[in-house]
Design a protein around this motif. Structure first.
Motif, PDB file in Angstrom:
ATOM      1  N   GLY A 169      51.725 -22.143 -36.200  1.00 35.50           N
ATOM      2  CA  GLY A 169      50.476 -21.816 -35.528  1.00 35.50           C
ATOM      3  C   GLY A 169      50.647 -21.541 -34.052  1.00 35.50           C
ATOM      4  O   GLY A 169      51.768 -21.536 -33.529  1.00 35.50           O
ATOM      5  N   GLY A 170      49.535 -21.345 -33.374  1.00 39.38           N
ATOM      6  CA  GLY A 170      49.581 -20.844 -32.000  1.00 39.38           C
ATOM      7  C   GLY A 170      49.487 -21.903 -30.925  1.00 39.38           C
ATOM      8  O   GLY A 170      49.088 -21.600 -29.810  1.00 39.38           O
ATOM      9  N   ASP A 171      49.834 -23.161 -31.233  1.00 39.98           N
ATOM     10  CA  ASP A 171      49.641 -24.234 -30.250  1.00 39.98           C
ATOM     11  C   ASP A 171      50.330 -23.950 -28.924  1.00 39.98           C
ATOM     12  O   ASP A 171      49.746 -24.113 -27.853  1.00 39.98           O
ATOM     13  CB  ASP A 171      50.192 -25.558 -30.793  1.00 39.98           C
ATOM     14  CG  ASP A 171      49.358 -26.078 -31.931  1.00 39.98           C
ATOM     15  OD1 ASP A 171      48.684 -25.258 -32.577  1.00 39.98           O
ATOM     16  OD2 ASP A 171      49.389 -27.293 -32.184  1.00 39.98           O
TER      17      ASP A 171
ATOM     18  N   THR B 128      51.621 -21.061 -27.776  1.00 35.32           N
ATOM     19  CA  THR B 128      51.116 -19.850 -27.117  1.00 35.32           C
ATOM     20  C   THR B 128      49.790 -20.131 -26.425  1.00 35.32           C
ATOM     21  O   THR B 128      49.477 -19.559 -25.386  1.00 35.32           O
ATOM     22  CB  THR B 128      50.865 -18.741 -28.151  1.00 35.32           C
ATOM     23  OG1 THR B 128      51.510 -19.096 -29.363  1.00 35.32           O
ATOM     24  CG2 THR B 128      51.345 -17.421 -27.655  1.00 35.32           C
ATOM     25  N   ARG B 129      48.993 -20.996 -27.035  1.00 32.96           N
ATOM     26  CA  ARG B 129      47.686 -21.335 -26.490  1.00 32.96           C
ATOM     27  C   ARG B 129      47.812 -22.215 -25.243  1.00 32.96           C
ATOM     28  O   ARG B 129      46.831 -22.481 -24.569  1.00 32.96           O
ATOM     29  CB  ARG B 129      46.891 -22.073 -27.566  1.00 32.96           C
ATOM     30  CG  ARG B 129      45.442 -21.751 -27.603  1.00 32.96           C
ATOM     31  CD  ARG B 129      44.821 -22.249 -28.856  1.00 32.96           C
ATOM     32  NE  ARG B 129      44.493 -21.172 -29.769  1.00 32.96           N
ATOM     33  CZ  ARG B 129      43.552 -20.281 -29.555  1.00 32.96           C
ATOM     34  NH1 ARG B 129      42.828 -20.324 -28.475  1.00 32.96           N
ATOM     35  NH2 ARG B 129      43.325 -19.324 -30.428  1.00 32.96           N
TER      36      ARG B 129
ATOM     37  N   TRP C 251      48.741 -25.403 -25.295  1.00 37.82           N
ATOM     38  CA  TRP C 251      48.358 -26.779 -25.570  1.00 37.82           C
ATOM     39  C   TRP C 251      49.487 -27.749 -25.269  1.00 37.82           C
ATOM     40  O   TRP C 251      49.294 -28.956 -25.298  1.00 37.82           O
ATOM     41  CB  TRP C 251      47.914 -26.917 -27.025  1.00 37.82           C
ATOM     42  CG  TRP C 251      46.521 -26.422 -27.233  1.00 37.82           C
ATOM     43  CD1 TRP C 251      45.630 -26.083 -26.266  1.00 37.82           C
ATOM     44  CD2 TRP C 251      45.855 -26.216 -28.479  1.00 37.82           C
ATOM     45  NE1 TRP C 251      44.458 -25.679 -26.827  1.00 37.82           N
ATOM     46  CE2 TRP C 251      44.560 -25.749 -28.172  1.00 37.82           C
ATOM     47  CE3 TRP C 251      46.221 -26.371 -29.813  1.00 37.82           C
ATOM     48  CZ2 TRP C 251      43.631 -25.444 -29.173  1.00 37.82           C
ATOM     49  CZ3 TRP C 251      45.297 -26.076 -30.796  1.00 37.82           C
ATOM     50  CH2 TRP C 251      44.009 -25.611 -30.478  1.00 37.82           C
TER      51      TRP C 251
ATOM     52  N   ALA D  52      41.608 -18.243 -36.681  1.00 31.77           N
ATOM     53  CA  ALA D  52      41.254 -17.970 -35.286  1.00 31.77           C
ATOM     54  C   ALA D  52      42.102 -18.794 -34.328  1.00 31.77           C
ATOM     55  O   ALA D  52      42.523 -18.303 -33.282  1.00 31.77           O
ATOM     56  CB  ALA D  52      39.772 -18.256 -35.061  1.00 31.77           C
ATOM     57  N   ILE D  53      42.377 -20.056 -34.697  1.00 28.81           N
ATOM     58  CA  ILE D  53      43.182 -20.902 -33.796  1.00 28.81           C
ATOM     59  C   ILE D  53      44.578 -20.310 -33.635  1.00 28.81           C
ATOM     60  O   ILE D  53      45.154 -20.309 -32.554  1.00 28.81           O
ATOM     61  CB  ILE D  53      43.247 -22.357 -34.327  1.00 28.81           C
ATOM     62  CG1 ILE D  53      41.891 -23.032 -34.147  1.00 28.81           C
ATOM     63  CG2 ILE D  53      44.315 -23.156 -33.589  1.00 28.81           C
ATOM     64  CD1 ILE D  53      41.827 -24.433 -34.684  1.00 28.81           C
ATOM     65  N   ASN D  54      45.112 -19.770 -34.742  1.00 27.67           N
ATOM     66  CA  ASN D  54      46.474 -19.245 -34.671  1.00 27.67           C
ATOM     67  C   ASN D  54      46.546 -17.862 -34.036  1.00 27.67           C
ATOM     68  O   ASN D  54      47.614 -17.428 -33.634  1.00 27.67           O
ATOM     69  CB  ASN D  54      47.082 -19.192 -36.076  1.00 27.67           C
ATOM     70  CG  ASN D  54      47.379 -20.576 -36.591  1.00 27.67           C
ATOM     71  OD1 ASN D  54      47.321 -21.538 -35.831  1.00 27.67           O
ATOM     72  ND2 ASN D  54      47.684 -20.691 -37.861  1.00 27.67           N
ATOM     73  N   ASP D  55      45.390 -17.173 -33.957  1.00 19.45           N
ATOM     74  CA  ASP D  55      45.392 -15.831 -33.388  1.00 19.45           C
ATOM     75  C   ASP D  55      44.951 -15.918 -31.930  1.00 19.45           C
ATOM     76  O   ASP D  55      43.777 -15.740 -31.597  1.00 19.45           O
ATOM     77  CB  ASP D  55      44.436 -14.942 -34.204  1.00 19.45           C
ATOM     78  CG  ASP D  55      44.581 -13.489 -33.800  1.00 19.45           C
ATOM     79  OD1 ASP D  55      45.297 -13.235 -32.801  1.00 19.45           O
ATOM     80  OD2 ASP D  55      43.996 -12.625 -34.464  1.00 19.45           O
ATOM     81  N   VAL D  56      45.931 -16.214 -31.061  1.00 23.07           N
ATOM     82  CA  VAL D  56      45.590 -16.491 -29.672  1.00 23.07           C
ATOM     83  C   VAL D  56      45.058 -15.246 -28.972  1.00 23.07           C
ATOM     84  O   VAL D  56      44.170 -15.321 -28.126  1.00 23.07           O
ATOM     85  CB  VAL D  56      46.822 -17.035 -28.929  1.00 23.07           C
ATOM     86  CG1 VAL D  56      46.443 -17.455 -27.529  1.00 23.07           C
ATOM     87  CG2 VAL D  56      47.411 -18.201 -29.687  1.00 23.07           C
TER      88      VAL D  56
ATOM     89  N   TYR E 168      41.356 -14.581 -30.042  1.00 23.69           N
ATOM     90  CA  TYR E 168      40.451 -15.686 -29.703  1.00 23.69           C
ATOM     91  C   TYR E 168      41.062 -16.537 -28.610  1.00 23.69           C
ATOM     92  O   TYR E 168      41.549 -17.637 -28.858  1.00 23.69           O
ATOM     93  CB  TYR E 168      40.176 -16.552 -30.936  1.00 23.69           C
ATOM     94  CG  TYR E 168      39.546 -15.796 -32.076  1.00 23.69           C
ATOM     95  CD1 TYR E 168      38.171 -15.636 -32.152  1.00 23.69           C
ATOM     96  CD2 TYR E 168      40.338 -15.251 -33.071  1.00 23.69           C
ATOM     97  CE1 TYR E 168      37.605 -14.932 -33.192  1.00 23.69           C
ATOM     98  CE2 TYR E 168      39.779 -14.539 -34.119  1.00 23.69           C
ATOM     99  CZ  TYR E 168      38.403 -14.386 -34.177  1.00 23.69           C
ATOM    100  OH  TYR E 168      37.845 -13.694 -35.196  1.00 23.69           O
TER     101      TYR E 168
END
Lengths: 218, 488, 223
Positions: A79-81, A83-84, A86, B416-420, B423
């Motif tokens: 997942g995008g943790d 990249t986000r 976090w 959506a959480i994984n598609d930075v 979103y």
């Protein structure tokens, strides 16, 4: 056919096996996991929790923050943790050694909080978020935690702890002891130390298959 | 034709059953009433929680009703309030009937039942005033857990005494599940509480213990009793033996062995040892074995011909529960595939799976059993057929709406959480799936309508049982069933 | 209430008695070898199905056991099969410590209050450390000063001082280890233009052992 005793013994053996594999084995494993002493810094990591932080962790637990927030930064391939933003790295088991009640959480209705102390600079930011999330973060679906604050009449000078929010003239909003502890805990959540087990960076999803194939080829 | 079952002195003689039913009537009816009241409470709390997700300001100004406390309140009311009370009612009935033995002093069981419900109330008040322990399904403070443990001891002992007095030589598959669950719960409870509430495990080892406990409350207590109820009521209602009964033992042992580790799969990708995650995912896939066996038992029996006694609420709910068990088992496997759980983990899909297990499977099976048990104990038919119909259809619609909305919300949320890039802000993510949450709130409202009908019907039935006059010979009400044959 | 129909929705009829359920199913278990039409395929299917499942899932588990074979303790640090502790984890025991960096941190925490960041001290109050023979000269003398402290009048580079330097050995409040003493001394001997030799941990330990009897601070006369 009287199978009662067999059912009883079988059920007992089965639960004993389950307990050994899931609980006892981990109790033994975690028993050897210690804070990492960094000779260069002359300190151990993770850093012990000061009293106010430990009290804040209790506030976090009793308000049920874990209903909406997780505390686990996941690897790049899950997942995008990262990249986000976090976290600077994925969470590892050692990060949680000083938590009295580990709150990994199971639903991300709000963002992950494991590294939130690194994302918000000042306690004021946290107070604003807790007092009026809709103003601090437009579109946020977080409920307001007004009951963590006290509205009082200004007598003499405005308190230096008063929040910078719009209230009736002559009044001020002051965080309570619980709010202070909670914010101290949130500011403490900062997993940036690089343990030996965090040196390896997991490849992202596309690359990971190649890496796995490469490793198998060796 | 089976010569044994038509002996001149039939063991099914009415006076004997009347004695057994009288010995369990008061505690079982109390459990049923308490269960239904808790079910309404839990659904009201679940509805409040789902409204708060859409309208964050709803009841947010008081610490007692903040979302973070309403969620565990709803969960604990559903499991320890509704689930356990209903499980006790079903367990006592199945044990007494299949053992053909009366229960010991019902007054003592009733005291246990009263204290169990006091314990649940204490626990919920503890959570509400901020004494939550913070561990999934173990939120109740330690003193409430102690009350629950002691009252379970009283209730469990009275069930154990029924087994020790049994007059049937055989143990039917429902009794295996019941007997095993009877002993599993106190062990699981003790281990969980000792490790987390009264003792302390370090670091994320706590999370492992908590999911082990939380899943085993379902897998080693509620699910076995619900399966026992289905195994009992299918032949009982349809007048056919269980299809492929020889395999039921394989189903039983493999279910117990693999379901007990299933909770660990919730930790896949979390900061816990890799082998723990692999153990959880492996067990979820091995659950295909009990799923095939139990599915063969259930579906083979259900599809074997027309039911002997016509249609009815017990049969309908039980069939729904049996199919929900199989569907939940397949869903859990889908969400254990790494390519899929990358999206669905830590989203509303977890909540949807909980609703699937606790509501669609366990609760629907218990409700079916209650619809069968209560008229026989009250020796009166259900007061209102319309309320039963309303309950069934609103439960079916409510469960489907709640589970479907939560799954869709979870998939949208995880994606959506994984598609930075699409979103970047968290507010965008919550806006993306909030429509589905409105659906979930409506689903809870639908459930609530049916459960109120259920509660009213139960209250009227209990009133009838107390003041509707004693029925000395229930034969006209419940005629002697036909003789069961192997090859029907 | 008087309706006698078997199909009343409000009171479902039983299709079988509890005793019959026990007897019939008991017999089904007892007669399981009894051959029947199309019946023998089931055991074969089950055997194949169960063993296939065990085989596949065992492969999955062994492939993903991620460090279970390394022991339970190390396994708590291994969260995925791709993480190989031999390859990806630096060895804890040979972490190289930079004495200068640690010494600098210790200096910044404690010594800097008197001797200042530039090592020049405050003339007349606190002696300098840069370009001073006491620092860059005899190793044992320097170690001695740090372990036991120094007080009373003395002259450094032509300036008179009458102060007190606390003991960093066991008699003082700091009670630094041999390592800490050696790092900070190495740092001050190689900073601010000083170019003296490194002071090893072993040397500090020797001096500490040799002067273990001393209970008072040093004075200028002892140097």
């Amino acid at each position: 056919m009287n199978r009662g005793p067999y059912i009883f013994l079988g059920a007992f053996a089965l639960l004993a096996f389950s307990w050994t594999a899931a609980i006892l084995a981990n109790q033994l494993g975690y028993g050897t996991l210690t804070p990492h002493y960094d000779a260069m810094e002359g300190k151990s990591f993770p850093a012990p929790q000061p009293g106010i932080v430990a009290r804040g962790a209790m506030v976090y637990t009793d308000l049920g923050c874990a209903a909406c927030h997780t505390q686990q930064v996941r690897r790049a391939d899950l997942g995008g943790d990262l990249t986000r933003g976090w976290g600077e790295r994925a969470s590892v088991a050692r990060d949680y050694l000083h938590e009295k009640t580990v709150q990994l959480g199971h639903n991300r209705i709000g963002p992950d909080l494991r590294n939130v102390g690194a994302r918000y600079e000042s306690p004021e930011d946290f107070y604003q978020l807790l007092y009026a999330p809709e103003q601090a973060l437009p579109g946020s679906n977080m409920p307001a935690y007004r009951f963590l604050f006290e509205e009082s009449k200004i007598s003499g000078e405005r308190s230096k702890d008063a929040l910078d929010v719009a209230v009736a003239p002559g009044y001020q909003v002051i965080p309570t002891e619980r709010a202070r502890s909670l914010v101290a805990y949130l500011s403490y959540l900062e997993d940036v130390y690089a343990y030996p087990e965090t040196q390896y960076v997991y490849p992202e999803k596309e690359a990971s298959d190649d890496a796995a194939a490469e490793e198998e080829g060796q | 034709m089976d010569p044994d079952s038509s002996l001149p002195q039939s063991p099914d003689s009415r006076p004997e059953w009347a004695e057994i039913d009288a010995s369990i009537k008061v505690p079982v009816l109390f459990f049923v009433y308490a269960a239904a009241a808790w079910l309404v409470t839990a659904t009201v709390l679940g509805f409040i929680a789902s409204v708060q997700l859409v309208q964050p300001a709803f009841l947010a100004d008081c610490a007692w009703t903040t979302h973070g406390r309403i969620v565990p309140l709803a969960r604990n009311a559903l499991i320890y309030g509704w689930g356990f009370n209903a499980a006790f009612a079903v367990l006592i009935w199945i044990s007494a009937r299949l053992c053909r033995a009366p229960a010991p002093q019902w007054g003592i069981t009733l005291v246990g039942a009263l204290f169990w419900n006091i314990g649940v109330k204490l626990g919920l008040i503890g959570i509400m005033i901020g004494q939550s322990t913070g561990h999934f399904l173990m939120e109740m403070p330690g003193y409430a857990a102690a009350v629950l443990f002691v009252s379970y001891g009283i209730i469990g002992a009275s069930v154990a005494i029924i087994y020790s007095r049994r007059r049937e030589g055989n143990l039917f598959v429902s009794q295996w599940y019941g007997l095993a669950a009877l002993f599993w719960f106190p062990w699981v409870f003790t281990i969980g509480q000792a490790a987390l509430v009264f003792g302390s495990i370090r670091g994320t080892g706590q999370a492992i213990t908590a999911v082990w406990y939380g899943h085993n409350i379902y897998a080693l207590f509620l699910a076995p009793i619900a399966l026992g109820a289905i195994y009992y009521l299918l032949p009982k209602r349809l007048g056919r033996p269980i299809a492929g009964y020889n395999w039921a033992a394989l189903g039983f042992w493999s279910f117990a062995l693999f379901a007990t580790f299933g909770g660990l799969a919730y930790l896949a990708g979390s900061p816990v040892p890799g082998w723990v995650q692999a153990l959880g995912v492996s067990s979820n896939f091995m659950m295909l074995v009990p799923l095939v066996v139990i599915g063969y038992n259930f579906l083979g029996t259900m599809l074997g011909g027309t039911p002997a006694g016509g249609s009815g609420p017990a049969l309908r709910f039980i069939k729904f529960g049996a199919i929900a068990f199989l569907v939940a088992g397949l869903m859990i496997k889908v969400f254990s595939v790494p390519q899929i759980y990358v999206t669905t983990q830590l989203t509303f899909v977890n909540e949807a799976m909980n609703q699937m297990h606790w509501y669609a499977f366990v609760s629907m099976s218990f409700i079916g059993a209650i619809y069968f048990i209560v008229p026989r104990l009250a020796t009166h038919a259900w007061p209102s057929g319309a309320l039963i119909t309303a309950h069934f259809w609103s439960s079916v619609a409510g469960v489907v709406i709640v589970v479907a909305s939560l799954v869709l919300a979870g998939i949208a949320q995880g994606g959506a959480i994984n598609d930075v890039e699409a979103y970047p802000l968290f507010a965008d993510i919550s806006a993306h799936y909030s429509g589905y949450l409105v659906g979930a709130a409506l689903g809870f409202l639908t459930l609530l309508v049916g459960q109120l009908a259920f509660l009213v019907n139960i209250l009227m039935a209990i009133y009838q049982a107390c003041f509707g006059g004693r029925v000395t010979d229930p034969t006209p009400l419940f005629p002697q069933p036909p003789v069961l044959e192997v090859n029907s | 209430m008087s309706d006698n129909s078997n199909n009343d929705f409000r009171r479902e009829a039983s299709g079988a008695s509890d005793h019959d359920i026990q007897v019939v199913h008991g017999r089904m278990l007892a007669n399981q070898e009894e051959p029947k039409e199309g019946y023998s395929l089931m055991p074969l299917f089950m055997l194949g199905f169960v063993s296939t499942m065990i085989f596949l899932v065992a492969i999955y588990f062994i492939h993903n056991r991620a460090g279970l074979s390394e022991g339970l303790g190390l396994a708590t640090q291994i969260q995925d099969k791709r993480f190989n502790p031999d390859k990806h984890m630096p060895d804890d025991t040979v972490v190289a410590i930079d004495p200068i960096a640690v010494g600098q941190r210790l200096y910044a925490q404690v010594c800097v209050a008197c001797h200042q960041v530039n090592g020049m001290g405050i003339p007349g109050a606190f002696p300098p450390l840069a370009a001073v023979d006491y620092v860059t000269g005899d190793e044992d003398r320097l170690i001695n000063i740090l372990i036991h402290g120094l007080q009373g009048p003395m002259e450094v580079n032509g300036v008179q001082y009458n102060g007190l330097m606390p003991a960093f050995g066991p008699s003082g409040t700091y009670n630094w280890s041999d390592e800490q003493i050696s790092y900070v001394l190495t740092y001050i001997r190689q900073e601010w233009g000083n170019e003296a030799s490194e002071i090893t941990v072993e040397r500090v330990a020797e001096v500490r052992a040799a002067t273990a009897d001393r209970t008072t601070m040093l004075t200028a006369a002892d140097l």
